[in-house]
Design an enzyme around this catalytic site. Structure first.
Site, PDB file in Angstrom:
ATOM      1  N   ASN A   1      73.490  52.454  86.446  1.00 28.45           N
ATOM      2  CA  ASN A   1      72.717  51.729  85.435  1.00 28.45           C
ATOM      3  C   ASN A   1      73.703  51.308  84.351  1.00 28.45           C
ATOM      4  OD1 ASN A   1      71.022  50.756  83.468  1.00 28.45           O
ATOM      5  ND2 ASN A   1      70.186  52.756  82.897  1.00 28.45           N
ATOM      6  N   TRP A   2      74.043  50.021  84.355  1.00 27.82           N
ATOM      7  CA  TRP A   2      75.036  49.536  83.387  1.00 27.82           C
ATOM      8  C   TRP A   2      74.468  49.466  81.974  1.00 27.82           C
ATOM      9  CZ3 TRP A   2      77.824  44.713  85.975  1.00 27.82           C
ATOM     10  CH2 TRP A   2      78.541  45.155  87.098  1.00 27.82           C
ATOM     11  N   LYS A   3      73.154  49.560  81.845  1.00 29.70           N
ATOM     12  CA  LYS A   3      72.483  49.341  80.547  1.00 29.70           C
ATOM     13  C   LYS A   3      72.941  47.994  79.977  1.00 29.70           C
ATOM     14  CE  LYS A   3      72.487  54.284  79.954  1.00 29.70           C
ATOM     15  NZ  LYS A   3      71.798  55.331  79.244  1.00 29.70           N
TER      16      LYS A   3
ATOM     17  N   GLY B   1      74.469  56.465  84.461  1.00 27.96           N
ATOM     18  CA  GLY B   1      74.682  55.508  83.375  1.00 27.96           C
ATOM     19  C   GLY B   1      76.153  55.367  83.050  1.00 27.96           C
ATOM     20  N   GLY B   2      76.601  56.098  82.043  1.00 28.57           N
ATOM     21  CA  GLY B   2      77.969  55.964  81.531  1.00 28.57           C
ATOM     22  C   GLY B   2      79.046  55.975  82.610  1.00 28.57           C
TER      23      GLY B   2
ATOM     24  N   HIS C   1      62.435  53.298  82.548  1.00 29.60           N
ATOM     25  CA  HIS C   1      63.576  54.049  82.010  1.00 29.60           C
ATOM     26  C   HIS C   1      63.194  54.557  80.621  1.00 29.60           C
ATOM     27  CE1 HIS C   1      67.535  54.977  80.393  1.00 29.60           C
ATOM     28  NE2 HIS C   1      67.965  55.016  81.645  1.00 29.60           N
TER      29      HIS C   1
ATOM     30  N   SER D   1      73.634  62.193  82.535  1.00 30.25           N
ATOM     31  CA  SER D   1      75.023  62.649  82.409  1.00 30.25           C
ATOM     32  C   SER D   1      75.611  63.155  83.726  1.00 30.25           C
ATOM     33  CB  SER D   1      75.147  63.704  81.301  1.00 30.25           C
ATOM     34  OG  SER D   1      74.781  63.137  80.047  1.00 30.25           O
TER      35      SER D   1
ATOM     36  N   GLU E   1      64.680  54.650  77.933  1.00 33.74           N
ATOM     37  CA  GLU E   1      65.026  53.766  76.812  1.00 33.74           C
ATOM     38  C   GLU E   1      63.983  52.664  76.651  1.00 33.74           C
ATOM     39  OE1 GLU E   1      69.068  52.979  78.040  1.00 33.74           O
ATOM     40  OE2 GLU E   1      69.562  55.080  77.658  1.00 33.74           O
TER      41      GLU E   1
ATOM     42  N   GLU F   1      64.817  61.906  85.172  1.00 36.25           N
ATOM     43  CA  GLU F   1      65.826  61.755  84.131  1.00 36.25           C
ATOM     44  C   GLU F   1      65.353  62.467  82.864  1.00 36.25           C
ATOM     45  OE1 GLU F   1      68.646  58.273  84.837  1.00 36.25           O
ATOM     46  OE2 GLU F   1      67.005  57.542  83.619  1.00 36.25           O
TER      47      GLU F   1
ATOM     48  N   GLY G   1      72.927  60.141  78.434  1.00 36.98           N
ATOM     49  CA  GLY G   1      73.957  59.668  77.513  1.00 36.98           C
ATOM     50  C   GLY G   1      74.412  60.725  76.512  1.00 36.98           C
TER      51      GLY G   1
END
Ligand code: PEP
Length: 247
Positions: free
Chosen positions: A9-11, A230-231, A94, A209, A96, A165, A171
């Site tokens: 997930n590049w966000k 993600g990251g 998600h 994470s 967010e 999640e 994150g």
């Protein structure tokens, strides 16, 4: 044995130049992947990334989809439009989006339905906040979130990917332990079993994470069928290590 899924997930990250370097490295490093691989990219880059992954094992995903089919919804992107660009997966719900865009369980369920109707696999995200975990409400929260998606999608529920999640792990560098994650995945699997005869084939992936160091242990749990990353998905070497840890 079913193949696991590792989805990045590049966000809201990327640029034409950066995407090219990242995806070229991923394509070169993932040819022997034993698992399914996807990158969920910002909508403007769907066409670019689709071109870059052509002929590789990597599928392209979106990060959101409109709850509406078409019409006067400025700024929204429909499932049909995503499908036009060869989108294979789409994140829905998600945390967010639930947090910053007020997406309710009912809206998330409709988004999953829109994706399925367009032939896109929704990756439905569920997870509790830190306050909810500390109040002992983890199971209640994730079951409520999944129940809405089951209610709206009926027997099609076996066509989704489910992502657990925990919000407190996204994150933050804090990861659920493999045992904590497995416990929630088992609860979700049991809920799916009550809804469909095909619960075993639903991929339930973990996100929060996940990185090159912890992927192996998480991915060894019986009900963890992959990762939503993600990251670490923005660094080719890290994402490739996670892919290598999956089967
Ligand atoms: C995510 O955004 O879905 C996610 C899991 O992020 P991170 O891996 O950075 O925690």
């Amino acid at each position: 044995m079913k193949k696991q899924l590792i989805a990045g997930n590049w966000k809201m990250n990327g640029s034409v130049t950066a995407n090219e370097a990242l995806v070229k490295a991923l394509v070169a490093g993932s040819a022997q992947a034993a698992c399914h691989v996807a990158v969920c990219v910002p909508a403007p880059y769907l066409a670019q990334v689709q071109g870059l992954v052509a002929g590789s094992v990597i599928a392209v995903g979106a990060q959101d989809v409109s709850q509406h089919e078409s019409g006067a919804f400025t700024g929204e992107v429909s499932a049909g439009m995503l499908k036009d660009f060869g989108t294979r997966y789409c994140l829905v719900g998600h945390s967010e989006r639930r947090q910053h865009h007020g997406e309710t369980d009912a809206v998330v369920a409709i988004k999953a339905q829109r994706a399925l109707a367009a032939g896109i696999t929704p990756v439905v995200c569920v997870g509790e906040t830190l306050a909810e975990r500390e109040a002992g409400r983890t199971e209640e929260v994730v079951k409520r979130q999944l129940a809405a998606v089951i209610h709206t999608n009926g027997h099609c529920i076996s066509e989704i990917v489910l992502a657990y999640e925990p919000v407190w792990a996204i994150g933050t560098g804090k990861t659920a332990t493999p045992e904590e994650a497995q416990q929630v995945h088992a609860v979700l699997r049991a809920q799916l079993r009550a809804a469909t005869d095909h619960a075993e084939r639903v991929l339930i992936v973990y996100g929060g994470s996940m990185n090159a160091a912890n992927a192996n242990q998480l991915l060894s749990q019986p009900d963890i069928d992959g990762g939503l990353v993600g990251g670490a998905s923005l660094k080719a070497a890290d994402f490739l290590s996670i892919i290598a840890a999956a089967h």
